[in-house]
Design a protein around this motif. Sequence first.
Motif, mmCIF file in Angstrom:
data_model
loop_
_atom_site.group_PDB
_atom_site.id
_atom_site.type_symbol
_atom_site.label_atom_id
_atom_site.label_comp_id
_atom_site.label_asym_id
_atom_site.label_seq_id
_atom_site.Cartn_x
_atom_site.Cartn_y
_atom_site.Cartn_z
ATOM 1 N N PRO A 198 0.813 -1.221 0.000
ATOM 2 C CA PRO A 198 0.000 0.000 0.000
ATOM 3 C C PRO A 198 0.844 1.268 0.000
ATOM 4 O O PRO A 198 0.529 2.236 -0.691
ATOM 5 C CB PRO A 198 -0.830 -0.129 1.280
ATOM 6 N N GLY A 199 1.927 1.280 0.800
ATOM 7 C CA GLY A 199 2.772 2.463 0.827
ATOM 8 C C GLY A 199 3.413 2.732 -0.520
ATOM 9 O O GLY A 199 3.478 3.873 -0.986
ATOM 10 N N GLY A 200 3.889 1.680 -1.169
ATOM 11 C CA GLY A 200 4.464 1.848 -2.496
ATOM 12 C C GLY A 200 3.431 2.267 -3.519
ATOM 13 O O GLY A 200 3.731 3.005 -4.459
ATOM 14 N N TYR A 201 2.194 1.799 -3.336
ATOM 15 C CA TYR A 201 1.140 2.199 -4.263
ATOM 16 C C TYR A 201 0.873 3.700 -4.173
ATOM 17 O O TYR A 201 0.746 4.387 -5.189
ATOM 18 C CB TYR A 201 -0.145 1.426 -3.965
ATOM 19 N N LEU A 202 0.788 4.237 -2.944
ATOM 20 C CA LEU A 202 0.442 5.646 -2.779
ATOM 21 C C LEU A 202 1.463 6.566 -3.425
ATOM 22 O O LEU A 202 1.112 7.502 -4.147
ATOM 23 C CB LEU A 202 0.313 5.984 -1.291
ATOM 24 N N THR A 203 2.735 6.331 -3.155
ATOM 25 C CA THR A 203 3.776 7.226 -3.665
ATOM 26 C C THR A 203 4.342 6.774 -4.997
ATOM 27 O O THR A 203 5.065 7.540 -5.640
ATOM 28 C CB THR A 203 4.914 7.328 -2.641
ATOM 29 N N GLY A 204 4.033 5.545 -5.407
ATOM 30 C CA GLY A 204 4.572 5.025 -6.653
ATOM 31 C C GLY A 204 3.532 4.942 -7.739
ATOM 32 O O GLY A 204 3.283 5.899 -8.476
ATOM 33 N N ARG A 205 2.883 3.783 -7.833
ATOM 34 C CA ARG A 205 1.953 3.558 -8.930
ATOM 35 C C ARG A 205 0.774 4.524 -8.894
ATOM 36 O O ARG A 205 0.348 5.048 -9.929
ATOM 37 C CB ARG A 205 1.444 2.120 -8.869
ATOM 38 N N GLY A 206 0.215 4.773 -7.691
ATOM 39 C CA GLY A 206 -0.925 5.684 -7.606
ATOM 40 C C GLY A 206 -0.574 7.078 -8.081
ATOM 41 O O GLY A 206 -1.294 7.684 -8.884
ATOM 42 N N ALA A 207 0.553 7.627 -7.586
ATOM 43 C CA ALA A 207 0.971 8.959 -8.006
ATOM 44 C C ALA A 207 1.305 8.990 -9.493
ATOM 45 O O ALA A 207 0.993 9.957 -10.199
ATOM 46 C CB ALA A 207 2.172 9.413 -7.179
ATOM 47 N N GLU A 208 1.926 7.903 -9.991
ATOM 48 C CA GLU A 208 2.269 7.859 -11.412
ATOM 49 C C GLU A 208 1.018 7.761 -12.277
ATOM 50 O O GLU A 208 0.941 8.380 -13.349
ATOM 51 C CB GLU A 208 3.194 6.671 -11.680
ATOM 52 N N ASP A 209 0.019 6.981 -11.829
ATOM 53 C CA ASP A 209 -1.236 6.904 -12.582
ATOM 54 C C ASP A 209 -1.925 8.267 -12.638
ATOM 55 O O ASP A 209 -2.510 8.642 -13.663
ATOM 56 C CB ASP A 209 -2.172 5.881 -11.940
ATOM 57 N N LEU A 210 -1.872 9.005 -11.529
ATOM 58 C CA LEU A 210 -2.464 10.344 -11.531
ATOM 59 C C LEU A 210 -1.764 11.245 -12.540
ATOM 60 O O LEU A 210 -2.418 11.953 -13.318
ATOM 61 C CB LEU A 210 -2.371 10.957 -10.135
ATOM 62 N N ARG A 211 -0.438 11.210 -12.538
ATOM 63 C CA ARG A 211 0.311 12.068 -13.468
ATOM 64 C C ARG A 211 0.075 11.643 -14.916
ATOM 65 O O ARG A 211 -0.144 12.484 -15.795
ATOM 66 C CB ARG A 211 1.800 12.016 -13.133
ATOM 67 N N THR A 212 0.091 10.329 -15.161
ATOM 68 C CA THR A 212 -0.132 9.848 -16.527
ATOM 69 C C THR A 212 -1.526 10.227 -17.023
ATOM 70 O O THR A 212 -1.704 10.656 -18.168
ATOM 71 C CB THR A 212 0.050 8.325 -16.579
ATOM 72 N N GLY A 213 -2.529 10.073 -16.153
ATOM 73 C CA GLY A 213 -3.880 10.453 -16.544
ATOM 74 C C GLY A 213 -3.999 11.934 -16.842
ATOM 75 O O GLY A 213 -4.646 12.337 -17.820
ATOM 76 N N LEU A 214 -3.372 12.776 -15.999
ATOM 77 C CA LEU A 214 -3.400 14.213 -16.257
ATOM 78 C C LEU A 214 -2.724 14.551 -17.583
ATOM 79 O O LEU A 214 -3.216 15.387 -18.356
ATOM 80 C CB LEU A 214 -2.716 14.957 -15.117
#
Length: 451
Positions: free
Chosen positions: A162-178
Amino acid sequence: MSPALAEAVSRLLDERLRGLRIQHVRRPDAWTLGLQLQDGATLGLCWEPSRPAVGLCSWTWPKGTPPDVLKTHLASARILGVTSLAGESLLQVALAGTGAAALVWEPLGRSGNCLLLGEERRILWAARVLGGEFRTGQPGSLWFPPPARRERAGEEPPLGDPGGYLTGRGAEDLRTGLLERGRRAALAALARREKALRRRREAVLGDRNEGETWAALSGPAQALLASGGLNRRGEGSRRVTDYGCDPPRELTVELDPARTVLENAQLLFRRAQKGQARLRETGRILERIEDDLRALRAERAGLEGCEDLARLFPGSERVSPRPAPQRRRELPAGVAAVPLPQEYAGYAGKNAQANDHVSFRMGRGSDFWFHAEDYHGCHVVVKNPRRLERLPHDVEQAAARYAAQHSGAKPGSTVAVLVSQCKHLRRVTGSPGLVMVGTARRLFVDLPWGG
């Protein structure tokens, strides 16, 4: 995101964000919301059906244009905690300090949404207002959690970190989507500009063709002067020889019978001069249009692979217009100021004459009017300088509560309050304070037992 991952993420966010204040609200597009926290990180939420995401972002978010209700209730709010709903990939951020109770993120596929809830879980704002009978997201309605879904055995994906998701994949998905949505929006805007330029070019080419036709009239005008009989009138046409052509050619020139031949020739010369001026002007316009089209093609090439959010979401945060501040003035006898949120101005009458003054002298056509139905009481007028079709929910509730509390209704009762606009009111002749209401709706207010 699976429900198990959502639960683990909510626990981590609760530990990480509890007690922090929200400094700024970012809304770069219709599918994302960023909450910049006092420690510098940004909690990002995305509810796009194809790629919902949540994450803690260290990169700078575009400012965007968040609505007033978000800036009012989220900026400076303190986070009390983050929880998830059992069996759902849903997060609730509990808030305190600005009148909002919670921010709810619903990554529910085609029904994905983000909502701001007030007291009694009433919706203050929703990113999307959905169709259907249940859970529409309509501001002012009550929020209900989605029905529990049944997970089939073996369908639960691996939990992951979960910690890696928040700062890793989750943040990257947000940036990629934007980035993807920003590129699509920017390219669509370029396509609209290019289409407008091409239409403009077609119109200018039509003007240029007309200018060429007019400029060609100088030859017939000279031939008409050389034909003699310049003072004659009544001719509808004349056969002349144009010696400006090689070889010379004969042509028929249409004439105005009410004019002399000389006047007709002068008219043709003036039209030829206008045609030449139009050719020069349309030539300059076409050059500018071609320059703009080349610039658009170069800009499109730069946008197709752009990774710069500041370029894709240009411009600073626009300040939404607030209600115009009311000038301080002495209120007439019997008229009281009504305390309202969001800097709205309201007035109420303490007696029949004051009610008449408030409703018909102080109230303008678009201002809102409140009165407790079936009870004697004050008339409340809320100024509406922006000519809104409907007041914000908290302003409307405050005005209705004031009208109910200052009526003949007993404590502990439920009062129906009429809501209309001053343009729908009519005086009752000879009875100050009595009005006829043409169009109105009802709000129900529960009075406390304490009066």
